[in-house]
Design a protein around this motif. Structure first.
Motif, short mmCIF file in Angstrom:
data_model
loop_
_atom_site.label_atom_id
_atom_site.label_comp_id
_atom_site.label_asym_id
_atom_site.label_seq_id
_atom_site.Cartn_x
_atom_site.Cartn_y
_atom_site.Cartn_z
N GLY A 273 49.78 76.07 79.38
CA GLY A 273 50.84 75.59 80.26
C GLY A 273 50.73 75.94 81.72
N LEU A 274 49.53 76.36 82.19
CA LEU A 274 49.29 76.59 83.62
C LEU A 274 50.18 77.70 84.19
CD1 LEU A 274 49.25 72.84 84.69
CD2 LEU A 274 47.30 74.24 84.06
N ARG B 72 39.11 77.50 82.75
CA ARG B 72 39.93 76.45 82.14
C ARG B 72 40.97 75.96 83.13
NH1 ARG B 72 42.44 79.91 77.44
NH2 ARG B 72 43.07 80.97 79.35
N GLU B 73 41.52 74.77 82.86
CA GLU B 73 42.58 74.25 83.71
C GLU B 73 43.82 75.13 83.68
OE1 GLU B 73 43.33 70.23 82.57
OE2 GLU B 73 41.60 69.44 83.64
N ALA B 74 44.06 75.81 82.55
CA ALA B 74 45.24 76.66 82.44
C ALA B 74 45.09 77.98 83.20
CB ALA B 74 45.54 76.95 80.97
N ALA C 146 54.61 67.23 78.95
CA ALA C 146 55.09 68.04 80.07
C ALA C 146 53.97 68.84 80.71
CB ALA C 146 56.19 68.99 79.58
N VAL C 147 52.98 69.29 79.91
CA VAL C 147 51.91 70.12 80.44
C VAL C 147 51.01 69.31 81.38
CG1 VAL C 147 49.88 71.51 79.84
CG2 VAL C 147 51.98 71.69 78.47
N SER C 148 50.64 68.11 80.96
CA SER C 148 49.79 67.28 81.83
C SER C 148 50.54 66.85 83.08
CB SER C 148 49.27 66.06 81.06
OG SER C 148 50.34 65.27 80.59
N ARG D 253 51.75 69.92 90.15
CA ARG D 253 51.28 71.10 90.87
C ARG D 253 50.24 70.70 91.91
NH1 ARG D 253 49.45 76.44 87.76
NH2 ARG D 253 51.65 76.91 88.06
N GLN D 254 49.36 69.76 91.56
CA GLN D 254 48.37 69.30 92.54
C GLN D 254 49.05 68.57 93.69
OE1 GLN D 254 45.89 66.93 89.97
NE2 GLN D 254 44.60 68.65 89.37
#
Length: 312
Positions: A106-107, A218-220, A70-72, A78-79
């Motif tokens: 989890g962004l 970080r990506e998050a 789900a996170v990826s 989102r993008q």
């Protein structure tokens, strides 16, 4: 072509991604009875094409160990939606590993515990959609796109949306425990450089700095432009003791940054400050203000000791 504006009598569409067929059906029934149009899917790899095809008003993703797909998927959606589509993770009650994973990586997507009635999911989903509508009305009443949450120059999130994310993160910490931090950064001598070199060069420098920030965190983490030359980064799951490492990494990256313009090589210099929850508590505005005050104190101390700024 999808209509730019949804008619008032049309139900809002929710894309639900849940690999477990029984749980998917229960979620579909709960949201359907609440008045939503539900598009259910059991495969995470189908979420992107469906998102592109139906352009949902919101997305619910079942977050589960061990792969936490789900996170990826949330990152990809989102993008694709440029951050304008509200998302929620649906998490099993009593699954601390998944809660911790979503808190840290989890962004900043909010979490809802799976319950028998589904009442909390409906309430949180409606709250997210009201937030989305209110931000749009406040920023760009006539624009139904993602411009309401993005800075038009740099493409980063704007101050208003960052404050909403800080509010969401605060509520998550109050409910689940944990920490988060806000790091603020500002360019040294930006106004003097703009006065000397012109607005065009100043804007190019801001865009360049936004890119450097995006490549460093970080990506998050969530980067926003919160003032003319001021940026802020929301660091989910990062306590106060983890902030110095983040600030050192950002500072080192800016120390290596070079921007060549009109035969000149600019080396942007950055002042940084930070606050952390729960060491500092208050409203989102208060937390951001204290982070900015921290960077301004650091800037004054740096200027008095070294005289460093934007150099050519």
């Amino acid at each position: 072509m999808r209509s730019k504006h949804k008619r008032a009598d049309q139900p809002l569409t929710v894309l639900v991604v849940e690999p477990r067929a029984g749980d998917l059906e229960r979620t579909r029934v709960v949201l359907g009875e609440a008045g939503f149009r539900v598009v259910p899917v059991t495969r995470f790899d189908a979420a992107g094409p469906l998102f592109e095809a139906i352009r949902p008003d919101a997305v619910v993703l079942a977050a589960q160990a061990p792969d936490y797909a789900a996170v990826s998927v949330a990152r990809r959606l989102r993008q694709m939606g440029r951050g304008a589509v509200p998302m929620l993770y649906l998490v099993d009650a009593g699954d601390p590993d998944t809660y911790r994973h979503c808190l840290e990586k989890g962004l900043c997507v909010d979490m809802v515990p799976r319950s028998g009635s589904g009442e909390e999911l409906v309430l949180r989903l409606r709250a997210q959609l009201r937030l989305k509508a209110s931000v749009r009305r406040a920023m760009l009443p006539e624009d139904a796109g993602s411009a309401a949450i993005h800075d038009p120059l740099t493409g980063l999130y704007n101050r208003t949306f960052l404050l909403e994310l800080i509010a969401l993160e605060t509520r998550r910490m109050e409910r689940f425990g944990g920490s988060f931090s806000v790091v603020a950064g500002a360019l040294e001598d930006f106004r003097a450089m703009r006065k000397e070199s012109g607005r065009g060069l100043a804007e190019r420098l801001l865009v360049y700095c936004a890119v450097v920030f995006g490549q460093t965190v970080r990506e998050a983490d969530v980067v926003a432009r919160v003032g003319e030359d001021e940026f802020a980064v929301l660091l989910p799951g990062t306590p106060a003791e983890g902030v110095p490492d983040v600030m050192a990494r950002v500072g080192e990256r800016f120390a290596l940054a070079r921007l060549q313009v009109q035969g000149k090589v600019l080396r942007p210099s950055l002042a940084l400050g930070a606050v952390s929850y729960p060491d500092v508590v208050g409203s989102p505005v208060q937390m951001l203000t204290q982070a900015l005050q921290s960077l301004r104190r650091a800037r004054e101390e740096r200027r008095s000791s070294t005289g460093m700024g934007l150099t050519v």
